[in-house]
Design an enzyme around this catalytic site. Structure first.
Site, PDB file in Angstrom:
ATOM      1  N   GLN A 126      68.756  31.197  33.044  1.00  0.00           N
ATOM      2  CA  GLN A 126      68.715  29.747  33.231  1.00  0.00           C
ATOM      3  C   GLN A 126      69.882  29.268  34.087  1.00  0.00           C
ATOM      4  OE1 GLN A 126      69.428  27.531  29.631  1.00  0.00           O
ATOM      5  NE2 GLN A 126      68.358  25.721  30.347  1.00  0.00           N
ATOM      6  N   GLY A 127      69.579  28.552  35.172  1.00  0.00           N
ATOM      7  CA  GLY A 127      70.608  27.989  36.029  1.00  0.00           C
ATOM      8  C   GLY A 127      70.668  26.478  35.897  1.00  0.00           C
ATOM      9  N   TYR A 128      71.267  26.005  34.813  1.00  0.00           N
ATOM     10  CA  TYR A 128      71.415  24.562  34.577  1.00  0.00           C
ATOM     11  C   TYR A 128      72.863  24.128  34.744  1.00  0.00           C
ATOM     12  CZ  TYR A 128      66.758  23.193  32.814  1.00  0.00           C
ATOM     13  OH  TYR A 128      65.433  22.869  32.702  1.00  0.00           O
ATOM     14  N   SER A 129      73.739  24.589  33.861  1.00  0.00           N
ATOM     15  CA  SER A 129      75.126  24.118  33.827  1.00  0.00           C
ATOM     16  C   SER A 129      75.898  24.517  35.077  1.00  0.00           C
ATOM     17  CB  SER A 129      75.849  24.672  32.596  1.00  0.00           C
ATOM     18  OG  SER A 129      75.308  24.138  31.414  1.00  0.00           O
ATOM     19  N   GLU A 244      64.272  24.431  24.279  1.00  0.00           N
ATOM     20  CA  GLU A 244      65.516  25.178  24.105  1.00  0.00           C
ATOM     21  C   GLU A 244      66.230  24.751  22.825  1.00  0.00           C
ATOM     22  OE1 GLU A 244      69.748  26.167  26.384  1.00  0.00           O
ATOM     23  OE2 GLU A 244      68.448  24.581  27.135  1.00  0.00           O
ATOM     24  N   SER A 380      75.491  19.307  24.015  1.00  0.00           N
ATOM     25  CA  SER A 380      76.373  19.317  22.842  1.00  0.00           C
ATOM     26  C   SER A 380      75.821  18.417  21.737  1.00  0.00           C
ATOM     27  CB  SER A 380      77.781  18.839  23.234  1.00  0.00           C
ATOM     28  OG  SER A 380      77.770  17.459  23.523  1.00  0.00           O
ATOM     29  N   ASN A 381      76.251  18.686  20.511  1.00  0.00           N
ATOM     30  CA  ASN A 381      75.766  17.884  19.379  1.00  0.00           C
ATOM     31  C   ASN A 381      76.136  16.415  19.518  1.00  0.00           C
ATOM     32  OD1 ASN A 381      74.719  20.200  18.365  1.00  0.00           O
ATOM     33  ND2 ASN A 381      75.907  20.215  16.461  1.00  0.00           N
ATOM     34  N   GLU A 382      77.271  16.134  20.181  1.00  0.00           N
ATOM     35  CA  GLU A 382      77.640  14.739  20.420  1.00  0.00           C
ATOM     36  C   GLU A 382      76.610  14.055  21.316  1.00  0.00           C
ATOM     37  OE1 GLU A 382      81.115  16.978  19.087  1.00  0.00           O
ATOM     38  OE2 GLU A 382      79.627  17.331  20.650  1.00  0.00           O
TER      39      GLU A 382
END
Length: 395
Positions: A126-129, A244, A380-382
């Site tokens: 996966q190329g996301y971040s 995901e 992230s959970n935030e």
């Protein structure tokens, strides 16, 4: 967990258990049980075993090689695999790209890529971040400029999980700078053997090599590898991320981890009695079990809605938050229970509990450190709390 399964569902559960007993290689389950890192061949071998049975793509329809299972059957399969210490299915091709191609891909893309995911010809990453675009994914800068029949890609991706094993990568790329940042993103499939691509390893705190950074320099990608329409990538990205986040929750793996924790808490003694009988630790275990049971029900509800609507909804964010918190809590309780035995290189003097290591719960420290990431990746959970708050408040 008693979900009052029907007679047919209990028969399916027995079928899964029998399959795992007969077909799950002991060397693989031993590695998973001991938190030993699996190699590429280990994961490919397990995928091949599942695919031969027709059980690899539990979220795909039957006419594309999937199982066509009900939500309860999928829940049963995932929980029984976790309890048997089966390797986790590598999600990038099966659980992430597969649903995207089924929803947004052309017929040619489905015919070309879906069978290759199932038979193991292609390993996707996966190329996301990017270094400046993690949870704020819309800030991504990797650019794809149209040049005749190709896109020319330049930029960088990071935290590319298991990219060292992959031969292909699906990427979010910027194809326009006009309008809002989300409106100029596209979804592109790239062969990692293409000239101009470099992958570098990122070493983790426990010494493992699980993630990478990928550099693209004038990489030419056929325009036919664009999934959906140009600048439709943000819609596709959100669709993929719901799958995901559901996978990250790892309900079955938390159930298996809790069973392991109960074993440890019965074996380990504190003050002459089992840890499971000490009031504080017993209370912590009870609260975790309550949370886990509630998450299982939420997972089933989410799977049921996904079957009706074709994709998980906002529940995937809630499940991701709760699932990752529970898994980290279980890691923490296990570490606390093992005490010195949880160290990477435990001493032989373990206060009478040496029988637990190294064979039973080796590498617990690596598991603890590695799972600190799960509340961060996939959004992230935030960020997930923000998504839920905005939806609830209608913002």
């Amino acid at each position: 967990m008693d979900l009052s399964y029907s007679e047919a569902e209990r028969a399916f559960q027995d079928e899964v258990r029998a399959f795992l007993k007969d077909s799950l290689p002991k060397d693989l389950s031993d590695k998973v049980r001991a938190n030993i890192e699996l190699g590429r061949e280990d994961m490919v071998r397990w995928h091949a075993i599942l695919n031969a049975r027709g059980w690899l793509a539990s979220t795909w329809p039957k006419d594309h090689g999937g199982t066509g299972w009900t939500p309860v059957e999928r829940h049963i399969f995932e929980e029984e695999c976790a309890l048997a210490f089966a390797p986790r299915i590598v999600p990038f091709g099966v659980h992430m790209l597969g649903p995207v191609l089924l929803k947004f891909g052309s017929e040619a893309q489905k015919a070309s890529f879906l069978p290759r995911i199932l038979d193991g010809t292609d390993w996707w990453c996966q190329g996301y971040s990017e270094p400046g675009a993690g949870s704020d994914l819309a800030s991504l800068k990797t650019a794809a400029v149209r040049d005749g029949a190709d896109y020319v890609v330049n930029g960088q991706k990071t935290w590319t999980t298991l990219g060292q094993h992959a031969n292909k990568i699906f990427c979010l790329v910027r194809t326009s700078k006009d309008g809002k940042p989300q409106e100029g993103i596209s979804f592109l499939l790239i062969d990692l053997d293409t000239p101009g691509i470099e992958m570098r390893p990122i070493k983790l705190i426990e010494g493992g090599h699980e993630v990478n950074e990928v550099f693209f320099t004038d990489v030419r990608v056929p325009a036919s590898n664009l999934v959906g329409a140009e600048n439709q990538g943000w819609t596709i990205a959100k669709y993929l991320l719901t799958h995901e986040r559901t996978n990250i929750a790892g309900v079955g793996f938390s159930a298996a981890a809790f069973e392991q924790l109960k074993i440890i808490a019965r074996k380990i003694t504190r003050g002459g009695r089992p840890l499971a009988e000490t009031p504080l630790f017993a209370a912590r275990m009870a609260q975790t079990e309550i949370d886990l049971e509630a998450m299982k029900i939420t997972n089933l509800r989410m799977l049921s809605e996904a079957q009706k609507n074709g994709a998980p909804g906002l529940e995937s964010s809630m499940l991701k938050i709760k699932g990752t918190v529970i898994r980290q809590t279980l890691n923490d309780l296990t570490r606390r229970a093992l005490g010195p035995a949880a160290a990477p290189f435990p001493s032989e003097d373990l206060d009478g509990n040496a029988a637990l290591v190294p064979g039973d719960f080796a590498n617990e420290a690596a598991e603890y450190f590695n799972n600190r990431k799960i509340s961060i990746f996939g959004g992230s959970n935030e960020i997930q709390r923000n998504i839920l708050s905005k939806a609830m408040l209608g913002l």
